[in-house]
Design an enzyme around this catalytic site. Structure first.
Site, mmCIF file in Angstrom:
data_model
loop_
_atom_site.group_PDB
_atom_site.id
_atom_site.type_symbol
_atom_site.label_atom_id
_atom_site.label_comp_id
_atom_site.label_asym_id
_atom_site.label_seq_id
_atom_site.Cartn_x
_atom_site.Cartn_y
_atom_site.Cartn_z
ATOM 1 N N GLU A 79 0.725 -1.327 -0.093
ATOM 2 C CA GLU A 79 0.266 -0.050 -0.045
ATOM 3 C C GLU A 79 0.875 1.296 -0.109
ATOM 4 O O GLU A 79 0.581 2.272 -0.686
ATOM 5 C CB GLU A 79 -0.838 -0.181 1.187
ATOM 6 C CG GLU A 79 -1.668 1.182 1.471
ATOM 7 C CD GLU A 79 -1.122 2.151 2.228
ATOM 8 O OE1 GLU A 79 -1.640 3.455 1.684
ATOM 9 O OE2 GLU A 79 -0.474 1.953 3.131
ATOM 10 N N ASP A 90 -6.848 1.290 1.080
ATOM 11 C CA ASP A 90 -5.711 0.750 1.238
ATOM 12 C C ASP A 90 -5.249 -0.497 0.158
ATOM 13 O O ASP A 90 -4.265 -0.486 -0.220
ATOM 14 C CB ASP A 90 -5.279 0.305 2.470
ATOM 15 C CG ASP A 90 -5.036 1.507 3.636
ATOM 16 O OD1 ASP A 90 -4.883 2.470 3.172
ATOM 17 O OD2 ASP A 90 -5.016 1.191 4.819
ATOM 18 N N ASP A 96 0.526 3.845 -3.164
ATOM 19 C CA ASP A 96 0.132 5.061 -3.106
ATOM 20 C C ASP A 96 0.841 6.194 -4.024
ATOM 21 O O ASP A 96 0.324 6.973 -4.479
ATOM 22 C CB ASP A 96 0.249 5.408 -1.623
ATOM 23 C CG ASP A 96 -0.074 6.888 -1.253
ATOM 24 O OD1 ASP A 96 -1.246 7.445 -1.255
ATOM 25 O OD2 ASP A 96 0.894 7.662 -0.651
ATOM 26 N N GLU A 151 -4.773 0.370 -3.249
ATOM 27 C CA GLU A 151 -3.288 0.928 -3.495
ATOM 28 C C GLU A 151 -2.289 -0.214 -3.492
ATOM 29 O O GLU A 151 -1.328 -0.173 -4.401
ATOM 30 C CB GLU A 151 -2.966 1.997 -2.687
ATOM 31 C CG GLU A 151 -3.693 3.229 -2.855
ATOM 32 C CD GLU A 151 -3.338 4.497 -1.662
ATOM 33 O OE1 GLU A 151 -3.905 5.537 -1.740
ATOM 34 O OE2 GLU A 151 -2.914 4.086 -0.435
#
Length: 224
Positions: A45, A117, A49, A120
């Protein structure tokens, strides 16, 4: 212990546009920490991101002549946790998240934080296996409705200024009432908003809130 990526999860991933090679990697990308396994989605994650942010920035830069402030405003809206969760719901991600019974009972599968989350983390896995270009192209496909709908273009001026400041790595805007005049039934407020090392602007209205809104709008028009 993990039983491996399920055939249903693999079929869903590939139908959505992901390309699975190392099943253990994708298993981790779908695994919530509540499962207590050696690998879960947290590290992926973190990576995803950054992949998402660059992919969206690339799209916005290529298709818009807007100034940096407005690009930052749209970027922040498009990579927000709420937007990631919205995309996740649209592709049916929830049922493929590996999560403990307790976390599921607590509403984990419908949590914006968890859905965002995992969204990502899957981008992080795509990046690791196939490189940035592949991950970027997938973002452009999955986020296309939001990108083309103008998400993040129209915002309350105070929200827009707050996001602009954050996106520009500036301190949060500060509001100050610098003048109040007139009787209570017809009061006039003047508010000054300032951002450290950028500048300031003023706005006037019949209430403090509307004056702050006017000041934020004036600031964005002047500096963003």
């Amino acid at each position: 212990m993990s039983g491996g990526l399920s055939p249903e999860a693999r079929a869903w991933l590939e139908a959505t546009g992901y390309t699975v090679r190392d099943e253990a990697l994708w298993q981790a990308a779908l695994t919530h920490g509540s499962m207590g396994e050696a690998r879960d989605y947290e590290r992926l994650e973190f990576l995803g991101d950054r992949v998402l942010g660059l992919a969206i920035a690339d799209w916005l830069y290529a298709r818009s002549d807007a100034p940096e402030g407005r690009l930052s405003q749209r970027l922040n809206a498009l990579v927000s946790r709420a937007m990631c969760a919205r995309i996740a719901r649209g592709i049916g991600l929830a049922e493929h998240i590996r999560i403990s019974k307790q976390a599921h009972a607590d509403g984990g599968r419908d949590s914006d934080n968890i859905l965002g989350d995992v969204m990502e983390s899957l981008l992080g896995a795509q990046f690791l296996e196939h490189g940035f270009a592949s991950a970027r192209d997938l973002v452009h496909v999955l986020w296309r409705p939001a990108l083309e709908s103008g998400a993040g273009v129209k915002k309350h001026p105070k929200s827009a200024l707050q996001e602009w400041a954050a996106g520009s790595r500036r301190k949060p805007p500060e509001y100050e009432v610098v003048d109040r005049s007139g009787p209570d039934h017809a009061a006039k407020f003047t508010v000054r908003v300032s951002v450290h090392r950028v500048g300031e602007a003023e706005g006037s209205a019949s209430s403090k809130g509307e004056a702050e809104k006017a000041a934020a709008k004036a600031f964005m028009e002047k500096y963003a």
